[in-house]
Design a protein around this motif. Sequence first.
Motif, PDB file in Angstrom:
ATOM      1  N   ASP A 156       0.818  -1.203   0.000  1.00 53.92           N
ATOM      2  CA  ASP A 156       0.000   0.000   0.000  1.00 53.92           C
ATOM      3  C   ASP A 156       0.861   1.265   0.000  1.00 53.92           C
ATOM      4  O   ASP A 156       0.521   2.252  -0.637  1.00 53.92           O
ATOM      5  CB  ASP A 156      -0.938  -0.009   1.207  1.00 53.92           C
ATOM      6  CG  ASP A 156      -1.870   1.176   1.195  1.00 53.92           C
ATOM      7  OD1 ASP A 156      -2.588   1.360   0.189  1.00 53.92           O
ATOM      8  OD2 ASP A 156      -1.878   1.928   2.181  1.00 53.92           O
ATOM      9  N   THR A 157       2.005   1.222   0.671  1.00 54.11           N
ATOM     10  CA  THR A 157       2.903   2.370   0.738  1.00 54.11           C
ATOM     11  C   THR A 157       3.339   2.846  -0.638  1.00 54.11           C
ATOM     12  O   THR A 157       3.507   4.039  -0.861  1.00 54.11           O
ATOM     13  CB  THR A 157       4.143   2.012   1.587  1.00 54.11           C
ATOM     14  OG1 THR A 157       3.697   1.663   2.895  1.00 54.11           O
ATOM     15  CG2 THR A 157       5.119   3.154   1.687  1.00 54.11           C
ATOM     16  N   LEU A 158       3.513   1.914  -1.584  1.00 50.85           N
ATOM     17  CA  LEU A 158       3.985   2.255  -2.926  1.00 50.85           C
ATOM     18  C   LEU A 158       2.973   1.896  -4.012  1.00 50.85           C
ATOM     19  O   LEU A 158       3.320   1.871  -5.196  1.00 50.85           O
ATOM     20  CB  LEU A 158       5.315   1.546  -3.210  1.00 50.85           C
ATOM     21  CG  LEU A 158       6.466   1.834  -2.251  1.00 50.85           C
ATOM     22  CD1 LEU A 158       7.674   0.982  -2.602  1.00 50.85           C
ATOM     23  CD2 LEU A 158       6.821   3.304  -2.284  1.00 50.85           C
ATOM     24  N   SER A 159       1.759   1.618  -3.624  1.00 52.53           N
ATOM     25  CA  SER A 159       0.759   1.129  -4.571  1.00 52.53           C
ATOM     26  C   SER A 159       0.452   2.138  -5.674  1.00 52.53           C
ATOM     27  O   SER A 159       0.464   3.347  -5.458  1.00 52.53           O
ATOM     28  CB  SER A 159      -0.548   0.797  -3.839  1.00 52.53           C
ATOM     29  OG  SER A 159      -1.534   0.396  -4.773  1.00 52.53           O
ATOM     30  N   GLU A 160       0.145   1.608  -6.845  1.00 54.99           N
ATOM     31  CA  GLU A 160      -0.264   2.429  -7.987  1.00 54.99           C
ATOM     32  C   GLU A 160      -1.779   2.526  -8.071  1.00 54.99           C
ATOM     33  O   GLU A 160      -2.305   3.053  -9.045  1.00 54.99           O
ATOM     34  CB  GLU A 160       0.327   1.854  -9.265  1.00 54.99           C
ATOM     35  CG  GLU A 160       1.860   1.884  -9.256  1.00 54.99           C
ATOM     36  CD  GLU A 160       2.458   1.315 -10.520  1.00 54.99           C
ATOM     37  OE1 GLU A 160       1.894   1.558 -11.614  1.00 54.99           O
ATOM     38  OE2 GLU A 160       3.480   0.628 -10.426  1.00 54.99           O
ATOM     39  N   GLY A 161      -2.482   1.976  -7.091  1.00 56.49           N
ATOM     40  CA  GLY A 161      -3.939   2.045  -7.070  1.00 56.49           C
ATOM     41  C   GLY A 161      -4.582   0.855  -7.769  1.00 56.49           C
ATOM     42  O   GLY A 161      -3.913  -0.086  -8.176  1.00 56.49           O
ATOM     43  N   GLN A 162      -5.895   0.924  -7.860  1.00 57.14           N
ATOM     44  CA  GLN A 162      -6.683  -0.151  -8.468  1.00 57.14           C
ATOM     45  C   GLN A 162      -7.472   0.378  -9.644  1.00 57.14           C
ATOM     46  O   GLN A 162      -7.790   1.564  -9.715  1.00 57.14           O
ATOM     47  CB  GLN A 162      -7.680  -0.725  -7.455  1.00 57.14           C
ATOM     48  CG  GLN A 162      -7.173  -1.908  -6.700  1.00 57.14           C
ATOM     49  CD  GLN A 162      -8.232  -2.448  -5.766  1.00 57.14           C
ATOM     50  OE1 GLN A 162      -8.669  -1.753  -4.870  1.00 57.14           O
ATOM     51  NE2 GLN A 162      -8.623  -3.667  -5.977  1.00 57.14           N
ATOM     52  N   LEU A 163      -7.786  -0.533 -10.575  1.00 50.16           N
ATOM     53  CA  LEU A 163      -8.650  -0.171 -11.705  1.00 50.16           C
ATOM     54  C   LEU A 163     -10.055   0.074 -11.238  1.00 50.16           C
ATOM     55  O   LEU A 163     -10.523  -0.404 -10.284  1.00 50.16           O
ATOM     56  CB  LEU A 163      -8.663  -1.305 -12.745  1.00 50.16           C
ATOM     57  CG  LEU A 163      -7.306  -1.566 -13.417  1.00 50.16           C
ATOM     58  CD1 LEU A 163      -7.406  -2.795 -14.306  1.00 50.16           C
ATOM     59  CD2 LEU A 163      -6.891  -0.367 -14.245  1.00 50.16           C
TER      60      LEU A 163
END
Length: 153
Positions: free
Chosen positions: A146-153
Amino acid sequence: MNPSAPVSASVVVPARRRLLSLAVLSSVAAFLAACSSRPPLPGQARASPAYKREAATHLYRQYPDRIHQGKLPPMLYAIGVLEIEVLPGGRVGATRWLRGPSHAPEVMAEIERLVRAAAPFPSPGFGRVQYVDTWLWDRSGRFQLDTLSEGQL
């Protein structure tokens, strides 16, 4: 608008949905706050956000082929919240699931194995630190933190 006029159902239903959405969001926020508000054990310090990013980056460097590139799919196989204790020299001490994906015990075991095998972590300096990160796990076995997540579609 006449204050004594009856309110139509088309006005009440969206208002109820908004209130219900607000209630759900505040419940989730309260749950997440409770997960991260546990005081550190004696002799430990809570890691700074900068250290948390550094630790996440370290894991990404250790497992470049396991990182899900781009936005995650809308439905993830597992989401787990893991607390990691980092000892002097970057050794991994205790790990503790704050929210484990109980439907996927194999994912829990794999995440713990990945964390321990990635040692030594960046040194926390003096003493030891603990930090919490959320593991976002896809069916493919790839993940993002989550710290580096690019998010979700």
